[in-house]
Design a protein around this motif. Structure first.
Motif, PDB file in Angstrom:
ATOM      1  N   SER A 190       0.838  -1.193   0.000  1.00 28.99           N
ATOM      2  CA  SER A 190       0.000   0.000   0.000  1.00 28.99           C
ATOM      3  C   SER A 190       0.878   1.249   0.000  1.00 28.99           C
ATOM      4  CB  SER A 190      -0.999  -0.048   1.148  1.00 28.99           C
ATOM      5  OG  SER A 190      -0.734   0.887   2.090  1.00 28.99           O
ATOM      6  N   SER A 191       2.041   1.208   0.690  1.00 29.44           N
ATOM      7  CA  SER A 191       2.904   2.394   0.663  1.00 29.44           C
ATOM      8  C   SER A 191       3.486   2.592  -0.740  1.00 29.44           C
ATOM      9  CB  SER A 191       3.998   2.323   1.726  1.00 29.44           C
ATOM     10  OG  SER A 191       5.134   1.696   1.247  1.00 29.44           O
ATOM     11  N   MET A 192       3.773   1.485  -1.446  1.00 33.16           N
ATOM     12  CA  MET A 192       4.269   1.601  -2.833  1.00 33.16           C
ATOM     13  C   MET A 192       3.187   2.199  -3.730  1.00 33.16           C
ATOM     14  SD  MET A 192       7.306   0.703  -3.143  1.00 33.16           S
ATOM     15  CE  MET A 192       7.536   0.454  -4.882  1.00 33.16           C
ATOM     16  N   ASN A 193       1.958   1.676  -3.555  1.00 37.00           N
ATOM     17  CA  ASN A 193       0.849   2.191  -4.368  1.00 37.00           C
ATOM     18  C   ASN A 193       0.611   3.673  -4.080  1.00 37.00           C
ATOM     19  OD1 ASN A 193       0.549  -0.316  -5.402  1.00 37.00           O
ATOM     20  ND2 ASN A 193      -1.227  -0.886  -4.174  1.00 37.00           N
ATOM     21  N   ASP A 194       0.725   4.051  -2.759  1.00 36.59           N
ATOM     22  CA  ASP A 194       0.522   5.454  -2.380  1.00 36.59           C
ATOM     23  C   ASP A 194       1.542   6.344  -3.076  1.00 36.59           C
ATOM     24  OD1 ASP A 194      -1.555   4.791  -0.863  1.00 36.59           O
ATOM     25  OD2 ASP A 194      -0.558   5.008   1.088  1.00 36.59           O
ATOM     26  N   LYS A 195       2.804   5.846  -3.086  1.00 35.88           N
ATOM     27  CA  LYS A 195       3.869   6.630  -3.723  1.00 35.88           C
ATOM     28  C   LYS A 195       3.526   6.885  -5.186  1.00 35.88           C
ATOM     29  CE  LYS A 195       7.995   5.501  -1.185  1.00 35.88           C
ATOM     30  NZ  LYS A 195       9.079   4.570  -1.105  1.00 35.88           N
ATOM     31  N   PHE A 196       3.040   5.841  -5.827  1.00 28.20           N
ATOM     32  CA  PHE A 196       2.686   5.933  -7.246  1.00 28.20           C
ATOM     33  C   PHE A 196       1.556   6.945  -7.423  1.00 28.20           C
ATOM     34  CE2 PHE A 196       0.785   4.240 -11.218  1.00 28.20           C
ATOM     35  CZ  PHE A 196       1.906   4.368 -12.019  1.00 28.20           C
ATOM     36  N   GLU A 197       0.541   6.845  -6.542  1.00 29.37           N
ATOM     37  CA  GLU A 197      -0.596   7.767  -6.631  1.00 29.37           C
ATOM     38  C   GLU A 197      -0.147   9.203  -6.380  1.00 29.37           C
ATOM     39  OE1 GLU A 197      -3.655   7.285  -7.707  1.00 29.37           O
ATOM     40  OE2 GLU A 197      -3.034   5.231  -8.094  1.00 29.37           O
ATOM     41  N   HIS A 198       0.792   9.355  -5.377  1.00 28.58           N
ATOM     42  CA  HIS A 198       1.305  10.678  -5.048  1.00 28.58           C
ATOM     43  C   HIS A 198       1.990  11.287  -6.274  1.00 28.58           C
ATOM     44  CE1 HIS A 198       2.908  13.919  -2.736  1.00 28.58           C
ATOM     45  NE2 HIS A 198       4.163  13.562  -2.977  1.00 28.58           N
ATOM     46  N   LEU A 199       2.851  10.479  -6.914  1.00 28.39           N
ATOM     47  CA  LEU A 199       3.543  10.936  -8.125  1.00 28.39           C
ATOM     48  C   LEU A 199       2.541  11.325  -9.203  1.00 28.39           C
ATOM     49  CD1 LEU A 199       6.543   8.511  -8.518  1.00 28.39           C
ATOM     50  CD2 LEU A 199       6.642  10.986  -8.649  1.00 28.39           C
ATOM     51  N   LYS A 200       1.477  10.521  -9.289  1.00 28.02           N
ATOM     52  CA  LYS A 200       0.442  10.775 -10.289  1.00 28.02           C
ATOM     53  C   LYS A 200      -0.197  12.141 -10.051  1.00 28.02           C
ATOM     54  CE  LYS A 200      -2.272   7.022 -12.231  1.00 28.02           C
ATOM     55  NZ  LYS A 200      -3.185   5.970 -11.880  1.00 28.02           N
ATOM     56  N   SER A 201      -0.499  12.441  -8.738  1.00 29.48           N
ATOM     57  CA  SER A 201      -1.183  13.702  -8.467  1.00 29.48           C
ATOM     58  C   SER A 201      -0.231  14.877  -8.714  1.00 29.48           C
ATOM     59  CB  SER A 201      -1.763  13.738  -7.053  1.00 29.48           C
ATOM     60  OG  SER A 201      -0.731  13.687  -6.127  1.00 29.48           O
ATOM     61  N   ILE A 202       1.072  14.683  -8.378  1.00 27.51           N
ATOM     62  CA  ILE A 202       2.038  15.757  -8.654  1.00 27.51           C
ATOM     63  C   ILE A 202       2.065  16.034 -10.151  1.00 27.51           C
ATOM     64  CG2 ILE A 202       4.494  16.351  -8.675  1.00 27.51           C
ATOM     65  CD1 ILE A 202       4.784  14.866  -6.058  1.00 27.51           C
ATOM     66  N   GLN A 203       2.098  14.939 -10.896  1.00 27.08           N
ATOM     67  CA  GLN A 203       2.137  15.045 -12.365  1.00 27.08           C
ATOM     68  C   GLN A 203       0.920  15.806 -12.875  1.00 27.08           C
ATOM     69  OE1 GLN A 203       4.644  13.119 -13.757  1.00 27.08           O
ATOM     70  NE2 GLN A 203       4.360  13.841 -15.833  1.00 27.08           N
ATOM     71  N   GLN A 204      -0.254  15.452 -12.280  1.00 29.41           N
ATOM     72  CA  GLN A 204      -1.506  16.083 -12.692  1.00 29.41           C
ATOM     73  C   GLN A 204      -1.457  17.583 -12.438  1.00 29.41           C
ATOM     74  OE1 GLN A 204      -3.132  13.560 -13.978  1.00 29.41           O
ATOM     75  NE2 GLN A 204      -4.404  15.059 -15.031  1.00 29.41           N
TER      76      GLN A 204
END
Ligand SMILES: Nc1nc2c(ncn2[C@@H]2O[C@H](COP(=O)(O)OP(=O)(O)OP(=O)(O)O)[C@@H](O)[C@H]2O)c(=O)[nH]1
Ligand SMILES: [Mg+2]
Length: 250
Positions: A190-204
């Motif tokens: 879940s922490s890996m997935n969160d990191k990915f989601e976090h990167l996604k939102s930064i990108q957005q």
């Protein structure tokens, strides 16, 4: 259970990138395999099925590996054989499902996971990486991995990882999200997935900022064009007036 499990892995990566080595390490075996050459005119796939046994559990492992991937000068169609293979397995499964008398021994060859081997260049993904992943991401679970990661320093590896993640996101490529409902690895995943989601939102956010800047620049350009048009009209008028003055003086 007595029949065991079947697991089908697709390994996509350049010649000599470490596909066989990783599979052997993952399954703690030495699966028979030949090294491939760099001189294939097209990309091909080699399918090998092995019967493995762990304690009392039988595993029918199918490993599908690319040969000649990334070796051609024109790499436009390199992903096509991969897509064709994936689709053919779906089709075979569908045909079996449609049969009136289905076989108990049917071997489902649909791919469970695609390990995508990324060259440890330390720079960015190659166009071929993006093209292939973009074309197969809706059909298989992709797990991208940096091949021969031990050849890159820890610091560079971290930067390379972040670069890859942001490139995957900006190209809209979907990668496998690790399950979070497993007690032992749930938290890590879940922490890996969160990191990915976090990167996604930064990108957005970055995309939105860039779009705003683009809009402002376009407005400025329109204003500039208007001012330019006015100036040109004034200039033409001034020229005409000067000409008229000159004519009158004559
Ligand atoms: N440093 C390093 N070398 C590796 C690693 N994995 C594989 N190698 C080496 O890279 C070479 C090629 O590895 P293979 O596993 O045969 O590569 P492959 O992708 O299966 O190659 P083909 O099937 O011929 O396309 C071998 O000499 C391996 O010892 C790794 O993680 N780190
Ligand atoms: Mg190999």
């Amino acid at each position: 259970m007595r029949q065991g499990f079947s697991f089908n892995i697709l390994c996509v990566g350049e010649t000599g990138i470490g596909k066989s080595t990783l599979i052997n390490a993952l399954f703690n075996t030495n699966l028979k395999d030949n090294k491939s050459s760099h001189f294939y005119p097209n990309v091909g796939l080699i399918v090998q099925t092995y019967d493995l046994q762990e304690s009392n559990v039988q595993l029918k492992l199918t490993v599908v590996k690319t040969v000649g991937y990334g070796d051609q000068i024109n790499k436009e169609g390199s992903y096509q054989p991969i897509i064709d293979y994936i689709d053919a397995q779906f089709e075979a499964y569908l045909q079996e499902e449609l049969k009136i008398k289905r076989s108990f021994k049917y071997h489902d060859t649909r791919i469970h996971v695609c390990l995508y081997f990324i060259s440890p260049t330390g720079h960015s993904l190659k166009s071929l990486d993006l093209l292939t992943m973009k074309n197969i991401d809706r059909k298989v679970n992709i797990i991208p991995l940096i091949a021969k990661a031990d050849t890159v320093s820890k610091n560079d590896l971290q930067k390379f990882k972040s670069k890859i993640m942001s490139e995957l996101i900006s190209n809209g490529i979907q990668i496998y999200q690790f399950p979070t409902d497993d007690e032992t690895i749930g938290q890590t995943n879940s922490s890996m997935n969160d990191k990915f989601e976090h990167l996604k939102s930064i990108q957005q956010e970055e995309i939105m900022k860039l779009e705003e800047e683009k809009r402002q620049l376009e407005e400025e350009m329109t204003d500039f064009s208007k001012t330019k048009a006015v100036c040109e009209t004034l200039q033409t008028q001034a020229c005409t007036n000067i000409k008229k003055d000159k004519d009158r003086k004559k």
